[in-house]
Each structure stands twice: as structure tokens, then as C-alpha cells.
Design a protein around this motif. Structure first.
Motif, PDB file in Angstrom:
ATOM      1  N   ASP A  35      60.863  47.075  53.930  1.00  0.00           N
ATOM      2  CA  ASP A  35      61.215  48.289  54.670  1.00  0.00           C
ATOM      3  C   ASP A  35      61.000  49.534  53.819  1.00  0.00           C
ATOM      4  OD1 ASP A  35      61.918  46.825  56.888  1.00  0.00           O
ATOM      5  OD2 ASP A  35      64.090  46.921  56.518  1.00  0.00           O
ATOM      6  N   ARG A  36      61.406  49.462  52.555  1.00  0.00           N
ATOM      7  CA  ARG A  36      61.251  50.622  51.666  1.00  0.00           C
ATOM      8  C   ARG A  36      59.781  50.890  51.385  1.00  0.00           C
ATOM      9  NH1 ARG A  36      62.399  55.470  50.671  1.00  0.00           N
ATOM     10  NH2 ARG A  36      62.641  56.090  48.474  1.00  0.00           N
ATOM     11  N   ASP A  39      58.457  52.789  54.258  1.00  0.00           N
ATOM     12  CA  ASP A  39      58.968  54.158  54.219  1.00  0.00           C
ATOM     13  C   ASP A  39      58.195  55.011  53.213  1.00  0.00           C
ATOM     14  OD1 ASP A  39      60.894  53.532  56.093  1.00  0.00           O
ATOM     15  OD2 ASP A  39      62.500  53.245  54.620  1.00  0.00           O
ATOM     16  N   LYS A  67      57.410  46.136  63.844  1.00  0.00           N
ATOM     17  CA  LYS A  67      56.639  47.063  63.002  1.00  0.00           C
ATOM     18  C   LYS A  67      55.196  46.611  62.819  1.00  0.00           C
ATOM     19  CE  LYS A  67      60.882  47.905  60.396  1.00  0.00           C
ATOM     20  NZ  LYS A  67      61.565  47.784  59.101  1.00  0.00           N
TER      21      LYS A  67
END
Length: 306
Positions: A35-36, A39, A67
Motif C-alpha cells: 500500500d505504501r 502511495d 487496485k
């Protein structure tokens, strides 16, 4: 983050990709890292059916739920897993076409953006392997294919006989073997390089001196520990605008136009964020610095792995 085209395909990948092998088997931790990464602008994730005996693909698949459309997803095939966890090399058409279905299920996706042969030797049934990948493209199960190999003779066969778009290979300041035989050849044929091992097991990171001090290595390729220590000291003096060794190492391999992305693993959020920050400093390797860095490191050639 800057995105580069892979070969002549319509895949544009972040110049830093996430190698998923280092994620581990803690699903919560792995999801947090993925996830990071997204981002921070990373859109290329690279896994393989072999990693953690297929578990890595499953973890990546769960993490990408909702996603998938934002990701360039790559995995690999060719290492035939046995029930006892051992494996044998199997580049056969039958295995590739069977295994892709298992990978799709684990990854929870209807297609793989880049399907890669996970190795290869000159004795393989190369035409049969290529036929498998071409059929998978026609069937819509994969968009493109490539190989993950450092063997020049094998790579040349695929360049001459296949419509592949990429080669994943080990390439770093401490492993410059691709420069003599591979980089210009692949660039000329519109085939991109996805690098692995570009930090040389951390020896080209900001932890290099600590690793040497703690005797975490007994050398690297043809470098002895003493040579590594001396070369790292020299590299720091060659870094003319006082950037970190990590930044220099990443930017060095991205200097050649054949390189589309540096695929680096991350086993923690801190490591991921450090790698991203190292690339986002607007640092450019000038031609002069490029030559200075080359004069400081070895230009080895492939001997055993042909």
C-alpha cells in the motif's frame, strides 16, 4: 515518480519497482508495504510462483484487491514445485500453460501484465517455450512476456526468436557484466532491462560500512572484503555532488536507456521509503561522473553463466 516504457509495449513502469520476494509471509505487514509503495508512486510489482512456495503470489493478490487497474503486475514461471517443497527446472509448454492458471488464481486477476521465464539454459526447448508464451498472449491470459536471466547466450536466442519486451537481470556498480554484451544489444532491439540486485545485497546502500564491519559478507562476485572496503571508500570520493551511495547506485543503473526500472525488495516500510527518497532527489549522473564511477569499479564479464 517517473515512468518508463518497457520495450515497445504499452506498459509504463515506475523507475523504481517493488520486488516482492522480500515481503515475507506476514500478510498484514506485506500489505502495508505494498500500500505504501503505491502511495509513493510505485506501479510495478514483481513476484514469482517460487517465492515462499507460491505464498508470495497469494499475498500479493490479496493486497491488490480493488487496485489491480493501477498496477503493472509481473510474475515468473519455470521452477516446477513438488509437494515436498523441492523444485526442478521445467520450461516446457505444458507446464507453463498449466502453471499460469494457478498463478492467476493466487493473484486474483484475469491477466498478468508481464509473464517471465524464471531462468533458462541453452539446452532448453526454446521454441516450445516461446510458443507457450505466444499462445498465452493470444488467449488474453498475459499481455506480454520476458525472461529473467543473466546468461548472454540464452538471452541472444530469445532476442533473435521471440517477441519478448524485457529481460530481468542482475546489474549494479558491483556487477557490471551486462555492460559489455547486453545493454546496447537489448536497447537496439527495443527490449528493456528490469534490474535486480542493484544494491549488491546492501553493499551499495547506506548500510554498506556496517555490513562490512559486522562481517555480514565474505565478498561479492570477484570482490574480496578488502576490495569492497577500498572500492566503497573510493566511490564516496567520486560522488562529486555529495549524494548518498544509495542514490548513486540507483541512478547509475538507470543511466543506460535500456534500463526501464530498478526492481528493489523491501522488507520494511523504512527500507521502502529510503529507496524511494534516494531516487527523488533530482540527482542526475553526468557523463563525467558515469565514467569516474566505472573507472572505480570492475568491468567483469560473464564466465560461468553463459
Amino acid at each position: 515518480m517517473q515512468k518508463n516504457q518497457i520495450g515497445n509495449s504499452d506498459l509504463y513502469v515506475s523507475e523504481l519497482g517493488l520486488g516482492c520476494m522480500s515481503l515475507g509471509t506476514d500478510e498484514v505487514k506485506a500489505k502495508a508495504i505494498i500500500d505504501r509503495a503505491l502511495d509513493l508512486g510505485i506501479n510495478y510489482l514483481d513476484t514469482a510462483d517460487l517465492y515462499d512456495q507460491t505464498q508470495n503470489e497469494s499475498i500479493v493478490g490479496k493486497a491488490l484487491k480493488g487496485k489491480r487497474q493501477d498496477i503493472i503486475l509481473a510474475t515468473k514461471v519455470g521452477n516446477h514445485l513438488n509437494e515436498d517443497g523441492t523444485w526442478f527446472w521445467d520450461p516446457s509448454k505444458r507446464y507453463i500453460k498449466e502453471q499460469v492458471k494457478s498463478s492467476l488464481l493466487r493473484l486474483q486477476t484475469e491477466y498478468i501484465d508481464l509473464y517471465q521465464l524464471h531462468g533458462g539454459t541453452i539446452e532448453d526447448p526454446i521454441d516450445e517455450t516461446i510458443e507457450a508464451f505466444e499462445e498465452l498472449k493470444q488467449e488474453g491470459l498475459i499481455r506480454y512476456y520476458g525472461i529473467s536471466s543473466i546468461r548472454p547466450n540464452v538471452i541472444r536466442e530469445y532476442v533473435n526468436r521471440a517477441s519478448l519486451i524485457s529481460i530481468m537481470m542482475q546489474y549494479s556498480l558491483f556487477d557490471r557484466r551486462p555492460e559489455e554484451e547486453m545493454l546496447d544489444l537489448l536497447n537496439k532491439n527495443d527490449i528493456s532491462i528490469l534490474t535486480r540486485g542493484s544494491l549488491a545485497k546492501g553493499l551499495l546502500s547506506d548500510q554498506a560500512e556496517q555490513k562490512l564491519r559486522n562481517k555480514a559478507t565474505d565478498g561479492y562476485l570477484t570482490y574480496s572484503v578488502d576490495e569492497l572496503t577500498h572500492t566503497i571508500e573510493q566511490l564516496k570520493t567520486k560522488d562529486l555532488i555529495n549524494q548518498s551511495l544509495l542514490t548513486t547506485a540507483l541512478r547509475y543503473v538507470l543511466k543506460h536507456p535500456a534500463v526501464a526500472s530498478v526492481v528493489a525488495g523491501a522488507s520494511s516500510l523504512e527500507q521502502l521509503e529510503t529507496n524511494v527518497a534516494a531516487l527523488e532527489q533530482g540527482y542526475v549522473i553526468t557523463d563525467t561522473l558515469y565514467k569516474n564511477l566505472q573507472s572505480t569499479t570492475k568491468a567483469d564479464t560473464y564466465v560461468k553463466h553463459r
